[in-house]
Design a protein around this motif. Structure first.
Motif, mmCIF file in Angstrom:
data_model
loop_
_atom_site.group_PDB
_atom_site.id
_atom_site.type_symbol
_atom_site.label_atom_id
_atom_site.label_comp_id
_atom_site.label_asym_id
_atom_site.label_seq_id
_atom_site.Cartn_x
_atom_site.Cartn_y
_atom_site.Cartn_z
ATOM 1 N N LEU A 113 3.493 5.655 -3.255
ATOM 2 C CA LEU A 113 4.647 6.133 -4.127
ATOM 3 C C LEU A 113 4.477 6.160 -5.577
ATOM 4 C CD1 LEU A 113 7.506 4.666 -1.747
ATOM 5 C CD2 LEU A 113 6.803 6.997 -1.924
ATOM 6 N N ARG A 114 3.835 5.022 -6.150
ATOM 7 C CA ARG A 114 3.803 5.214 -7.594
ATOM 8 C C ARG A 114 2.753 6.141 -7.944
ATOM 9 N NH1 ARG A 114 2.522 -1.407 -8.368
ATOM 10 N NH2 ARG A 114 4.897 -2.057 -8.227
ATOM 11 N N ARG A 115 1.707 6.305 -7.245
ATOM 12 C CA ARG A 115 0.758 7.489 -7.530
ATOM 13 C C ARG A 115 1.333 8.610 -7.584
ATOM 14 N NH1 ARG A 115 -2.920 4.504 -4.494
ATOM 15 N NH2 ARG A 115 -2.691 5.804 -2.788
ATOM 16 N N THR A 116 2.200 8.920 -6.586
ATOM 17 C CA THR A 116 2.979 10.209 -6.216
ATOM 18 C C THR A 116 4.131 10.540 -7.394
ATOM 19 O OG1 THR A 116 2.576 10.267 -3.771
ATOM 20 C CG2 THR A 116 4.306 11.621 -4.700
ATOM 21 N N THR A 117 4.648 9.432 -7.858
ATOM 22 C CA THR A 117 5.532 9.505 -8.771
ATOM 23 C C THR A 117 5.034 9.916 -10.036
ATOM 24 O OG1 THR A 117 7.025 8.153 -7.737
ATOM 25 C CG2 THR A 117 7.549 8.576 -10.069
ATOM 26 N N ALA A 118 3.928 9.247 -10.510
ATOM 27 C CA ALA A 118 3.059 9.480 -11.683
ATOM 28 C C ALA A 118 2.541 11.072 -11.626
ATOM 29 C CB ALA A 118 1.878 8.828 -11.751
ATOM 30 N N GLU A 119 2.279 11.641 -10.445
ATOM 31 C CA GLU A 119 2.021 13.016 -10.613
ATOM 32 C C GLU A 119 2.995 13.941 -10.676
ATOM 33 O OE1 GLU A 119 0.777 15.971 -7.022
ATOM 34 O OE2 GLU A 119 0.099 14.181 -6.556
ATOM 35 N N MET A 120 4.120 13.455 -10.389
ATOM 36 C CA MET A 120 5.381 14.219 -10.441
ATOM 37 C C MET A 120 5.753 14.124 -12.152
ATOM 38 S SD MET A 120 5.888 15.564 -7.667
ATOM 39 C CE MET A 120 7.407 16.716 -8.103
ATOM 40 N N VAL A 121 5.800 12.947 -12.752
ATOM 41 C CA VAL A 121 5.889 12.919 -13.951
ATOM 42 C C VAL A 121 5.059 13.921 -14.859
ATOM 43 C CG1 VAL A 121 5.866 11.325 -16.024
ATOM 44 C CG2 VAL A 121 6.977 10.729 -13.871
ATOM 45 N N TYR A 159 24.498 -7.498 -8.194
ATOM 46 C CA TYR A 159 23.704 -6.670 -8.728
ATOM 47 C C TYR A 159 22.440 -6.939 -7.785
ATOM 48 C CZ TYR A 159 26.649 -5.440 -12.521
ATOM 49 O OH TYR A 159 27.567 -4.931 -13.070
ATOM 50 N N LEU A 160 21.793 -5.856 -7.406
ATOM 51 C CA LEU A 160 20.714 -5.790 -6.364
ATOM 52 C C LEU A 160 19.618 -5.930 -7.000
ATOM 53 C CD1 LEU A 160 22.367 -3.617 -3.863
ATOM 54 C CD2 LEU A 160 22.648 -5.879 -4.032
ATOM 55 N N CYS A 161 19.195 -6.952 -7.912
ATOM 56 C CA CYS A 161 17.696 -7.060 -8.383
ATOM 57 C C CYS A 161 16.619 -7.324 -7.184
ATOM 58 C CB CYS A 161 17.814 -8.337 -9.163
ATOM 59 S SG CYS A 161 19.003 -8.015 -10.785
ATOM 60 N N GLY A 162 15.395 -7.071 -7.354
ATOM 61 C CA GLY A 162 14.416 -7.103 -6.377
ATOM 62 C C GLY A 162 13.095 -6.673 -6.743
ATOM 63 N N PRO A 163 12.078 -7.136 -6.328
ATOM 64 C CA PRO A 163 10.684 -6.839 -6.510
ATOM 65 C C PRO A 163 10.309 -5.591 -5.881
ATOM 66 C CG PRO A 163 10.826 -8.318 -4.697
ATOM 67 C CD PRO A 163 12.245 -7.989 -5.411
ATOM 68 N N ALA A 164 9.156 -4.806 -6.398
ATOM 69 C CA ALA A 164 8.661 -3.362 -5.697
ATOM 70 C C ALA A 164 8.600 -3.877 -4.414
ATOM 71 C CB ALA A 164 7.248 -3.352 -6.405
ATOM 72 N N GLY A 165 9.088 -2.825 -3.600
ATOM 73 C CA GLY A 165 9.011 -2.539 -2.182
ATOM 74 C C GLY A 165 10.209 -3.104 -1.721
ATOM 75 N N SER A 166 11.282 -3.448 -2.406
ATOM 76 C CA SER A 166 12.463 -3.748 -1.915
ATOM 77 C C SER A 166 13.476 -2.431 -1.604
ATOM 78 C CB SER A 166 13.262 -4.753 -2.881
ATOM 79 O OG SER A 166 12.430 -5.866 -3.195
ATOM 80 N N GLU A 203 1.006 -1.413 0.072
ATOM 81 C CA GLU A 203 0.201 0.082 0.069
ATOM 82 C C GLU A 203 1.061 1.277 0.049
ATOM 83 O OE1 GLU A 203 -0.388 -1.671 4.188
ATOM 84 O OE2 GLU A 203 -0.030 -2.523 2.276
ATOM 85 N N THR A 204 2.030 1.257 0.683
ATOM 86 C CA THR A 204 2.986 2.260 0.615
ATOM 87 C C THR A 204 3.587 2.346 -0.564
ATOM 88 O OG1 THR A 204 3.301 2.126 2.833
ATOM 89 C CG2 THR A 204 4.811 3.283 1.401
ATOM 90 N N VAL A 205 4.070 1.293 -1.250
ATOM 91 C CA VAL A 205 4.507 1.323 -2.658
ATOM 92 C C VAL A 205 3.605 1.842 -3.510
ATOM 93 C CG1 VAL A 205 5.171 -0.142 -4.499
ATOM 94 C CG2 VAL A 205 5.879 -0.587 -2.375
ATOM 95 N N GLU A 206 2.194 1.627 -3.597
ATOM 96 C CA GLU A 206 1.231 2.094 -4.716
ATOM 97 C C GLU A 206 1.019 3.704 -4.321
ATOM 98 O OE1 GLU A 206 -0.201 0.661 -6.722
ATOM 99 O OE2 GLU A 206 0.049 -1.375 -6.574
#
Length: 304
Positions: free
Chosen positions: A42-50, A200-207, A37-40
């Protein structure tokens, strides 16, 4: 603070094994530690900034634009100081990252700066191998940067790469042979670095990725069809005092995200390279490393 001092305090969020691994290797990868829910949010906020960037036509102190940026298809390299431009970013860093930082920096932690690196789809700029502390030297090396993966991150979209143990090695000169600041290791010095040991620090969203301020790190071009935004927050022990001005200024600089202010400065005896005088303006690591016209700040030595 020294690692021994920090580890003497009980952990708040991390395990003792994770803390010890950070001081041994100079980095951590914490997979799926941030709630979705925090990731989502941050995604919405980032879309707003874009969306805000659609009106921007040239790079400035806030926006660093990728070639081909337009209102129809925004292509961004960086939003500088996102914590200053949207409260969601600041609330996230202060509230959710503070305890993790305190486990690795000690009970008194202050904010230094933030940035949002976008690495646009299908060609987003690489970040060459470099060390951070030469950009903003302090009296000691108890500083780190926490990266938040807002989307899944793999090799195809430029995952962060680190050289394990390099935080305990030498600091390298990040000027070229003409005395110009490039913000990356030169070829002769790269030959001394065991790049074949890169992780290489690969990881899923929220990492989260965490790297020490002396750790050699970088990331490749984003060849995937999707943008790869990475929110970065740099934090410091309260007893680490800056020698130079902050290249990415923030109204939250020195804010105690955990604990309080230091009464004594801690001085590490190891020397640190000084960067250019950023008071005349700072573009971005991308412009500096790519040696773009206007990317280099004036070379003026700091006094004292």
């Amino acid at each position: 603070m020294t690692p021994e001092d920090i580890l003497s305090h009980p952990p708040r969020k991390l395990t003792q094994a994770q803390r010890e691994a950070y001081f041994r290797d100079g980095y951590l990868l914490l997979e799926r530690i941030i709630p979705m829910e925090t990731v989502e949010l941050l995604r919405r906020t980032t879309a707003e900034m874009v969306d805000r960037s659609r009106k921007v036509t040239r790079s400035d102190a806030v926006w660093d634009l990728e070639n081909g940026h337009s209102a129809v298809r925004p292509r961004l390299r960086r939003l500088s100081a996102p914590c200053d431009h949207h409260p969601v970013y600041w609330d996230y860093v202060r509230d959710m990252l503070g305890d993790i930082a305190a486990d690795l920096l000690g009970p008194d932690v202050k904010f230094h700066h933030s940035k949002l690196n976008f690495k646009s789809a299908e060609g987003g700029t690489e970040v060459k191998w470099h060390q951070d502390i030469q950009f903003w030297p302090h009296t000691n090396y108890s500083l780190l940067t926490i990266g938040t993966y807002i989307h899944d991150c793999g090799m195809e979209n430029g995952a962060l790469g680190v050289i394990p143990g390099s935080h305990d090695g030498p600091l390298f000169d990040q000027y070229n042979d003409k005395g110009q600041w490039t913000g990356c290791l030169q070829e002769a010095d790269l030959a001394k670095v065991p790049l074949d040991r890169a992780v290489y620090l690969c990881g899923p969203a929220g990492s989260l990725t965490i790297h020490h301020c002396r750790t050699i790190h970088g990331s490749a071009v984003n060849d995937s069809p999707a943008d790869r935004p990475l929110l970065l927050a740099t934090l410091a022990s309260a007893d680490a005092m800056a020698y130079t001005g902050n290249p990415i200024k923030s109204r939250w600089e020195h804010f105690p995200v955990r604990g309080g202010k230091a009464r004594w400065a801690h001085h590490d005896p190891r020397p640190c390279l000084l960067p250019p005088d950023w008071s005349g303006g700072y573009s971005s690591i991308f412009a500096l490393q790519q040696e773009e016209s206007g990317g280099e700040a004036p070379i003026r030595a700091y006094a004292g």
